[in-house]
Design a protein around this motif. Structure first.
Motif, short mmCIF file in Angstrom:
data_model
loop_
_atom_site.label_atom_id
_atom_site.label_comp_id
_atom_site.label_asym_id
_atom_site.label_seq_id
_atom_site.Cartn_x
_atom_site.Cartn_y
_atom_site.Cartn_z
N UNK A 195 51.62 54.07 71.07
CA UNK A 195 51.97 54.48 72.43
C UNK A 195 53.29 53.87 72.87
N UNK A 196 53.45 52.58 72.61
CA UNK A 196 54.69 51.90 72.99
C UNK A 196 55.88 52.51 72.28
N UNK A 197 55.68 52.85 71.02
CA UNK A 197 56.75 53.44 70.22
C UNK A 197 57.15 54.81 70.77
N UNK A 203 61.71 57.27 76.49
CA UNK A 203 62.61 56.58 77.41
C UNK A 203 64.05 56.72 76.93
N UNK A 204 64.21 56.77 75.62
CA UNK A 204 65.54 56.92 75.05
C UNK A 204 66.10 58.31 75.33
N UNK A 205 65.21 59.32 75.31
CA UNK A 205 65.63 60.70 75.56
C UNK A 205 65.87 60.96 77.03
N UNK A 256 57.12 48.67 73.32
CA UNK A 256 58.08 49.47 74.09
C UNK A 256 59.42 48.73 74.23
N UNK A 257 59.34 47.49 74.68
CA UNK A 257 60.56 46.74 74.96
C UNK A 257 61.36 46.49 73.67
N UNK A 258 60.64 46.12 72.60
CA UNK A 258 61.33 45.85 71.34
C UNK A 258 61.95 47.10 70.75
N UNK A 259 61.23 48.22 70.82
CA UNK A 259 61.78 49.45 70.24
C UNK A 259 63.01 49.91 71.02
N UNK A 260 62.95 49.81 72.34
CA UNK A 260 64.12 50.20 73.15
C UNK A 260 65.32 49.32 72.77
N UNK A 261 65.07 48.01 72.63
CA UNK A 261 66.17 47.11 72.23
C UNK A 261 66.66 47.48 70.83
N UNK A 262 65.71 47.80 69.94
CA UNK A 262 66.08 48.14 68.56
C UNK A 262 66.92 49.41 68.50
N UNK A 263 66.59 50.38 69.34
CA UNK A 263 67.33 51.65 69.31
C UNK A 263 68.77 51.46 69.77
N UNK A 264 69.00 50.36 70.50
CA UNK A 264 70.37 50.08 70.95
C UNK A 264 71.10 49.20 69.95
N UNK A 295 63.87 46.13 62.18
CA UNK A 295 63.59 44.70 62.36
C UNK A 295 62.96 44.41 63.71
N UNK A 296 63.39 45.10 64.75
CA UNK A 296 62.83 44.90 66.09
C UNK A 296 61.40 45.40 66.15
N UNK A 297 61.16 46.57 65.55
CA UNK A 297 59.82 47.17 65.60
C UNK A 297 58.83 46.25 64.87
#
Lengths: 378, 263
Positions: A195-197, A203-205, A256-264, A295-297
């Motif tokens: 769900x977080x992923x 959120x990225x879209x 959620x927070x880690x994936x958003x950071x990772x996508x950046x 790595x973030x995920x």
């Protein structure tokens, strides 16, 4: 292997401790019921002095390590063996003997750490052996201290009693693990992380989600789970579903927070490169930003693995069918069966370690390219 | 040479201003330039003269704010969307989770080339940059020079006639650089591409180019365009010939002229 070892301050300390123990004999109070014979005392002192002196003589490290390892653990075995029937009757002398054995084991671990493994297998064995010695001595000291000094069972049972209880209650423990880990933790972990992923990708879209969801995410992740757990029990009932819900809440936001950071995390140049190819947003996501986010995920997956177990166990304190690790802990402590509580804690620790280890291992294969894994530069 | 050679890039009074808190910064002003098919054009000038910005405008990575520019008769955006150019960055920017082969396949995957075609092109371009046999390696297993060659292979893998190179050899040592310059000329000869090449180095610019664009900063503008009289066939020791030194001298003069009012 030609380098010699003589810097064994632990050897000198062991001799000193042995001498002090000799002055302060006997090792047990005179009213103890089964005081060991003279042969035992001679064996213990001989072992301490012989091993300590051996550690002071220059010799090959491997040989020194074997002698120290064998000596220290024989001493521990003799000392622990002499305790039965003499619970609570150990004297200062006994403590000094134990300390002498302990510094010798310390020396063994030091010598082992300085060994250079020449094969991959030896390296692996060494990396397991050193923490194993460390762990074993925690148990040895714990056992000797609780039984030798007669610490009340309620306060701290000796590891041997916990082990015995663990072996006796395999059936109950298995049922608890099935309920807590294989139902609540696993379901909650998978749903929460997934769900977080998905939320992170959304959120990225969608910029509005990114602005709205993330601050709320930070707030929700600061919520005290103790407060949420009873509400989840009210909503989803006593069975594992309510615990899974608690685990979902706990694991969703770190992911959620880690994936958003990772996508950046992908660099400007790499993004520009995708732009020069007129790559679509989804292609850029799949081929650049998600791999760069791995790595973030995995960081989130590791954090969540421990959070999930803690969350499910604590949630069970607030209402549960008569099975589950948290239920067992809360009821057995009420019945003063602390050994059972410790047995559950031991099982939880083992399962948590396996869980974490499996994720860390997967991480190494997925992010093999990351400098922190391959140990290189650039 | 009788029929007119078509323009690949043509800029008319091109300008680009970045808006900052201290007012607009003119990265480029009044740039007029025609780049013909098959040209090797170098852009040289001190930092801040807008040479990289100009390359990024061609690539549609920056938008110009005044004047006009056409690439193959299209706007930069249309040109980018029709995949008209390959871009080589200052660093190799290879993806560390992909092998060299897979890195070269990246644009081909995005552009939807068939698997068999991908294999063929990977083999061809690896051969073109002398990296055959390194396809299965990961970028971090190769030297900096090899990584940059792999990134050039990646830019050559698809059918773009225009190659934009932004100081591609800036981070490499002199010896590797000489070697790669020589290889780049051969590659240009074999592929017949149009190359725009940004550099700091006068010898590099003179050695490589058919046309040298000298630029100067504050505001970024073109101060001189020098047509090279050197033959297309250029061994490394051409750099000691009087002709070479004369062109290098003119470039240096141009750079100095751009700077003179600064002191």
């Amino acid at each position: 292997m030609t380098r010699r070892t003589t810097d064994s301050w632990q050897g000198a300390a062991a001799i000193l401790l042995g001498l002090l123990a000799m002055i302060s004999i006997p090792p047990f109070e005179s009213d103890a019921t089964s005081i060991p014979g003279r042969g035992w005392s001679v064996a213990v002192f001989l072992l301490i002095f012989a091993t300590a002196i051996a550690s002071l003589i220059p010799m090959r490290r491997l040989v020194a390590a074997i002698i120290l390892f064998a000596g220290a653990h024989l001493i521990a075995w003799l000392l622990i063996g002499s305790l039965s029937g003499n619970e609570g009757k150990a004297t200062v002398s006994f403590g000094l003997l134990l300390a002498a054995g302990w510094v010798l084991a310390w020396r063994a671990a030091t010598v082992l750490s300085s060994l250079k493994a020449r094969t991959k297998f030896a390296d692996y064995a060494l990396r397991l052996l050193i923490p194993a010695i460390f762990g074993a001595w925690i148990l040895i000291l714990w056992e000797a201290a609780t039984r030798g000094a007669g610490i009340p069972f309620i306060l701290l049972p000796p590891p041997s009693a916990i082990g015995a209880r663990l072996a006796e209650s395999v059936g109950v423990l298995t049922a608890d693990v099935r309920q807590t880990v294989f139902k609540a933790v696993l379901a909650g972990y998978i749903l929460g992380c997934a769900g977080g992923f998905v939320a992170a990708i959304l959120a990225d879209r969608v910029p509005f989600l990114r602005r709205g969801l993330l601050p709320i995410g930070n707030m929700v992740s600061a919520l005290p789970i103790i407060g949420v757990a009873p509400i989840m029990v009210m909503w989803f009932g006593f069975d594992w579903q309510s615990k899974a819900a608690v685990v979902i809440i706990l694991t969703f936001f770190p992911m959620l927070v880690n994936t958003v950071a990772g996508l950046a995390a992908a660099g400007h140049m790499e993004r520009d490169l995708m732009r020069t190819y007129a790559s679509s947003d989804w292609q850029t996501l799949l081929k650049l930003r998600l791999p760069a986010a791995m790595p973030f995920i995995f960081n989130a997956l590791k954090i969540n693995s421990t959070l999930a177990l803690i969350g499910a166990i604590i949630a069970e304190f607030f209402g549960t069918p008569i099975v589950g690790m948290g239920f067992r802990i809360s009821t057995e402590i009420g019945r003063m069966n602390v050994d059972m509580v410790w047995a559950e804690i031991a099982v939880a620790a083992i399962i948590g370690s396996i869980f974490y280890g499996a994720i860390a291992l997967t991480e190494r294969t997925v992010t093999f390219w990351h400098p922190s894994v391959r140990g290189g530069q650039t | 040479m009788n029929s007119p050679v078509p323009s690949v890039v043509s800029a008319r009074d091109l300008g680009l201003a970045f808006q900052t808190n201290d007012g607009p910064v003119h990265a480029l002003t009044g740039v007029n330039l025609d780049i013909k098919k098959g040209d090797f054009v170098s852009f040289i000038g001190p930092s801040g003269c807008g040479k990289t910005t100009f390359l990024r405008v061609i690539a549609d990575l920056e938008k110009h704010t005044s004047g006009g520019i056409e690439i193959n008769g299209m706007s930069p955006q249309q040109a980018r969307e029709s995949r008209a150019y390959g871009y080589v960055f200052q660093a190799a920017a290879l993806y560390p989770w992909r092998t060299i082969e897979k890195n070269i396949a990246l644009p081909l995957e995005i552009m939807g080339y068939a698997k068999s075609e991908q294999q063929k092109r990977i083999a061809e371009t690896l051969d073109l940059v002398n990296l055959s046999g390194f396809g299965k390696k990961y970028p971090w297993q190769l030297s900096g020079g090899m990584q940059q060659r792999a990134s050039i292979a990646r830019a050559l893998a698809f059918d773009a006639d225009l190659l934009l190179m932004d100081e591609p050899f800036g981070a490499l040592d002199e010896i590797v650089r000489d070697h790669l310059n020589e290889q780049l000329l051969k590659l240009w000869e074999r592929t017949n591409k149009t190359i725009c090449f940004v550099t700091h180095s006068i010898p590099e610019a003179v050695y490589l180019s058919t046309k040298i664009v000298v630029m100067s900063p504050r505001p970024g503008r073109v101060t001189d365009v020098i047509e090279s009289t050197l033959p297309r066939e250029r061994p490394l020791d051409i750099r000691e010939s009087p002709e070479f030194l004369e062109i290098a001298h003119r470039v240096r003069e141009g750079l100095r002229a751009g700077h003179s009012y600064d002191e």
